[in-house]
Scaffold this motif. Structure first.
Motif, mmCIF file in Angstrom:
data_model
loop_
_atom_site.group_PDB
_atom_site.id
_atom_site.type_symbol
_atom_site.label_atom_id
_atom_site.label_comp_id
_atom_site.label_asym_id
_atom_site.label_seq_id
_atom_site.Cartn_x
_atom_site.Cartn_y
_atom_site.Cartn_z
ATOM 1 N N ALA A 22 0.544 -1.297 0.115
ATOM 2 C CA ALA A 22 0.041 -0.076 -0.216
ATOM 3 C C ALA A 22 0.885 0.769 -0.277
ATOM 4 N N SER A 23 2.117 1.616 0.289
ATOM 5 C CA SER A 23 2.966 2.491 0.566
ATOM 6 C C SER A 23 3.651 2.717 -0.635
ATOM 7 N N ILE A 24 3.898 1.727 -1.406
ATOM 8 C CA ILE A 24 4.058 1.516 -2.448
ATOM 9 C C ILE A 24 3.572 1.708 -3.531
ATOM 10 N N LEU A 25 2.549 1.370 -3.484
ATOM 11 C CA LEU A 25 1.086 2.055 -4.568
ATOM 12 C C LEU A 25 0.981 3.522 -4.547
ATOM 13 N N THR A 26 0.743 4.250 -3.131
ATOM 14 C CA THR A 26 1.057 5.755 -2.630
ATOM 15 C C THR A 26 1.312 6.649 -2.740
ATOM 16 N N LEU A 27 3.268 5.272 -3.083
ATOM 17 C CA LEU A 27 3.787 6.011 -2.989
ATOM 18 C C LEU A 27 4.284 7.254 -5.185
ATOM 19 N N LEU A 28 3.249 6.094 -5.666
ATOM 20 C CA LEU A 28 3.644 5.597 -6.834
ATOM 21 C C LEU A 28 2.438 6.714 -7.744
ATOM 22 N N CYS A 29 1.534 6.497 -7.320
ATOM 23 C CA CYS A 29 0.211 7.108 -7.590
ATOM 24 C C CYS A 29 -0.334 8.670 -6.912
ATOM 25 N N LYS A 30 0.648 9.170 -6.390
ATOM 26 C CA LYS A 30 0.951 10.968 -5.997
ATOM 27 C C LYS A 30 0.640 11.213 -6.732
ATOM 28 N N PRO A 31 2.095 11.273 -7.762
ATOM 29 C CA PRO A 31 1.371 12.143 -8.928
ATOM 30 C C PRO A 31 0.348 12.460 -10.007
ATOM 31 N N LEU A 32 -0.200 11.037 -9.943
ATOM 32 C CA LEU A 32 -1.226 11.444 -10.872
ATOM 33 C C LEU A 32 -2.433 11.951 -9.806
ATOM 34 N N VAL A 33 -2.570 12.005 -8.538
ATOM 35 C CA VAL A 33 -3.767 12.458 -7.463
ATOM 36 C C VAL A 33 -3.455 13.994 -7.817
ATOM 37 N N LYS A 34 -2.279 14.303 -7.911
ATOM 38 C CA LYS A 34 -1.571 16.195 -7.823
ATOM 39 C C LYS A 34 -2.409 16.652 -9.337
ATOM 40 N N ILE A 35 -1.805 15.683 -10.250
ATOM 41 C CA ILE A 35 -2.765 15.944 -11.554
ATOM 42 C C ILE A 35 -4.040 15.889 -12.306
ATOM 43 N N TYR A 36 -4.227 15.046 -11.862
ATOM 44 C CA TYR A 36 -5.536 14.767 -12.069
ATOM 45 C C TYR A 36 -6.776 15.975 -10.742
#
Length: 136
Positions: free
Chosen positions: A33-47
């Motif tokens: 979950a931590s790794i997925l959070t780190l990977l998806c955080k830039p997408l959340v910022k963009i969206y």
């Protein structure tokens, strides 16, 4: 006196190791979950920067879009690499390791003289074939 100063840190480390040992699956899920959070955080910022009129997208929609994008990325990469990997595995399963070994020794005569220190060509080829079949 020095012995007492080491008791608390050692017990703390042992407690952490025991916790990880007992709750291994939970720790693995937390790491994933931590790794997925780190990977998806830039997408959340963009969206999150997307506006419709004067309103920003709600965090729920942004999260859903991020999850769908991550799933689409995994599907895309799988469809890109899995067929190649399957073809390579099929090719490797059809190889005759004795012929491959003989070809390698013919291409590199110096390697042949070095390999003959370990036994005859047939013995070495049989050992390699045995190791390769046991690995499968």
């Amino acid at each position: 006196m020095k012995f007492k100063s080491y008791i608390i840190p050692v017990l703390s480390v042992l407690a952490i190791i025991g916790f990880v040992w007992i709750f291994t699956k939970v720790v693995i899920y937390l790491l994933i979950a931590s790794i997925l959070t780190l990977l998806c955080k830039p997408l959340v910022k963009i969206y999150s920067k997307i506006k419709i009129g004067k309103f920003h997208l709600p965090l729920t929609v942004v999260s859903l879009m991020t999850i769908l994008t991550a799933i689409a990325g995994v599907v895309f990469l799988s469809s890109l690499f899995l067929p190649v990997l399957v073809n390579e595995i099929k090719f490797l399963s059809t190889l005759n390791f004795n012929d491959v070994f003989a070809d390698i020794l013919n291409q590199f005569p110096r390697l042949k003289s070095l390999a003959l220190n370990f036994g005859t060509e047939k013995e070495i080829a049989d050992a390699i074939t045995l190791q390769a079949t046991e690995a499968l």
